[in-house]
Design a protein around this motif. Structure first.
Motif, PDB file in Angstrom:
ATOM      1  N   ALA A  20       0.903  -1.180   0.020  1.00 34.78           N
ATOM      2  CA  ALA A  20      -0.068   0.036  -0.075  1.00 34.78           C
ATOM      3  C   ALA A  20       0.889   1.226   0.016  1.00 34.78           C
ATOM      4  CB  ALA A  20      -0.932  -0.107   1.249  1.00 34.78           C
ATOM      5  N   THR A  21       1.961   1.358   0.641  1.00 30.39           N
ATOM      6  CA  THR A  21       3.026   2.364   0.558  1.00 30.39           C
ATOM      7  C   THR A  21       3.351   2.754  -0.687  1.00 30.39           C
ATOM      8  OG1 THR A  21       3.167   1.918   3.055  1.00 30.39           O
ATOM      9  CG2 THR A  21       4.977   3.197   1.810  1.00 30.39           C
ATOM     10  N   ARG A  23       2.016   1.867  -3.456  1.00 23.27           N
ATOM     11  CA  ARG A  23       1.174   2.560  -4.132  1.00 23.27           C
ATOM     12  C   ARG A  23       1.021   3.916  -3.853  1.00 23.27           C
ATOM     13  NH1 ARG A  23      -2.500  -1.206  -3.573  1.00 23.27           N
ATOM     14  NH2 ARG A  23      -2.288  -2.298  -5.337  1.00 23.27           N
ATOM     15  N   THR A 178      -3.844  -7.313   6.957  1.00 20.12           N
ATOM     16  CA  THR A 178      -2.904  -7.483   5.880  1.00 20.12           C
ATOM     17  C   THR A 178      -2.561  -9.038   5.867  1.00 20.12           C
ATOM     18  OG1 THR A 178      -0.997  -7.420   7.277  1.00 20.12           O
ATOM     19  CG2 THR A 178      -1.560  -5.382   6.695  1.00 20.12           C
ATOM     20  N   THR A 207      -6.507   0.021   8.240  1.00 15.91           N
ATOM     21  CA  THR A 207      -6.137  -0.698   6.722  1.00 15.91           C
ATOM     22  C   THR A 207      -4.815  -0.324   6.448  1.00 15.91           C
ATOM     23  OG1 THR A 207      -6.958   1.553   5.790  1.00 15.91           O
ATOM     24  CG2 THR A 207      -8.424  -0.083   6.207  1.00 15.91           C
ATOM     25  N   GLU A 209      -3.842   1.022   3.878  1.00 16.88           N
ATOM     26  CA  GLU A 209      -3.804   2.352   3.160  1.00 16.88           C
ATOM     27  C   GLU A 209      -3.797   3.557   4.243  1.00 16.88           C
ATOM     28  OE1 GLU A 209      -6.090  -0.113   2.404  1.00 16.88           O
ATOM     29  OE2 GLU A 209      -5.001  -0.468   0.379  1.00 16.88           O
ATOM     30  N   ALA A 212      -0.416   3.582   5.057  1.00 16.55           N
ATOM     31  CA  ALA A 212       0.839   4.073   3.839  1.00 16.55           C
ATOM     32  C   ALA A 212       0.770   5.544   3.914  1.00 16.55           C
ATOM     33  CB  ALA A 212       0.040   3.764   2.494  1.00 16.55           C
TER      34      ALA A 212
END
Ligand SMILES: NC(=O)c1ccc[n+]([C@@H]2O[C@H](COP(=O)([O-])OP(=O)(O)OC[C@H]3O[C@@H](n4cnc5c(N)ncnc54)[C@H](OP(=O)(O)O)[C@@H]3O)[C@@H](O)[C@H]2O)c1
Length: 240
Positions: A20-21, A23, A178, A207, A209, A212
């Motif tokens: 996620a990071t 992204r 996760t 989450t 996200e 992130a």
């Protein structure tokens, strides 16, 4: 500090918080290089991420693999490490080798990664490690992670002084949904999430996200160093 065109390395970037990071950095117009051990996870992550993404296999417990990895990457701007292995269990029965293996991974792996990466960083660079809320609020059986995470947070403060002007910080997650929980059955995982949701002040588990965003913030914010950014839904307050 703009991330446009910056090169960001995410060790652990093939799964969970790291993926996620990667992204999130791509969304900020950075280019991203991810690393982890499994070629299958690397291929899957490359497929899942919108480019430009480069990737190389690496085990962050091995100095020679790290040296090869960073030589292939070359100069870059921001380092994020989310890789790490845990050890949980009662103190009297937890095998010593499991406690040592967790330190070898989560503590020494992050330490070794920065040692190998340092020649490729620049004075405007940042480094963000990953600790965890068990540093502050360990459950029963969580004492090894409490020790590793506390050690990492001390390391971050020491290295922020040692390596200045390079900035060194950590993100400390609480419970985040996760693949780290892939060992639990779907039913057990849902039951755990529901139980935690009732006890956490925010009413839900985290989450990837949401975490992130913390790594992106610490890379961007040029006044943050030697700090630990806690994103745990309030778990440190003691109700979960
Ligand atoms: N999720 C949570 O609830 C939670 C809570 C507190 C703290 N944390 C911390 O947050 C970090 C990320 O957790 P996550 O939930 O995102 O885990 P995850 O989904 O299991 O991802 C871990 C990543 O690290 C890589 N990795 C593991 N060992 C490695 C090694 N020896 N060398 C290189 N890469 C390695 C894995 O890929 P390969 O298998 O391909 O190597 C994977 O990409 C960990 O440090 C964890 O302790 C997580």
């Amino acid at each position: 500090m703009s991330l446009i065109g910056k090169r960001v390395v995410v060790i652990g970037g093939t799964s969970g918080i790291g993926l996620a990071t990667a992204r999130a950095f791509l969304s900020s117009s950075a280019s991203v290089i991810i690393g982890s051990r499994s070629s299958a996870k690397i291929s899957e992550a490359i497929r899942a991420l919108p480019g430009p993404v480069d990737a190389h296999p690496v085990d962050f417990r091995m100095d020679n693999e790290l040296e090869r990895f960073f030589a292939a990457v070359g100069a870059f701007d921001h380092l994020v490490v989310t890789a790490g292995q845990a050890a949980m269990g009662p103190f009297d029965t937890l095998p010593m080798d499991q406690a040592l293996a967790a330190f070898d991974s989560k503590f020494w792996g992050q330490y070794r990664t920065l040692k190998a990466a340092l020649p490729y960083l620049n004075p405007q660079s940042s480094v963000t490690f990953t600790s965890g809320v068990y540093a502050l609020h360990p459950p029963k059986g969580g004492f090894v992670l409490a020790a590793i995470n506390s050690g990492l947070e001390g390391l971050v403060r020491g290295l922020a002084v040692e390596l200045a002007p390079i900035r060194v910080n950590a993100v400390s997650p609480g419970i985040v949904d996760t693949p780290i929980y892939a060992g639990l059955s779907e039913q057990d995982r849902q039951a755990l999430w529901q139980d935690l949701a009732q006890r956490l002040p925010v009413g839900h588990v985290g989450t990837a996200e949401a975490l992130a965003e913390c790594y992106v913030f610490l890379a961007q914010n040029d006044f943050s160093t030697g700090t630990v950014l806690l994103a745990d839904g309030g778990a440190h307050l003691g109700s979960a």
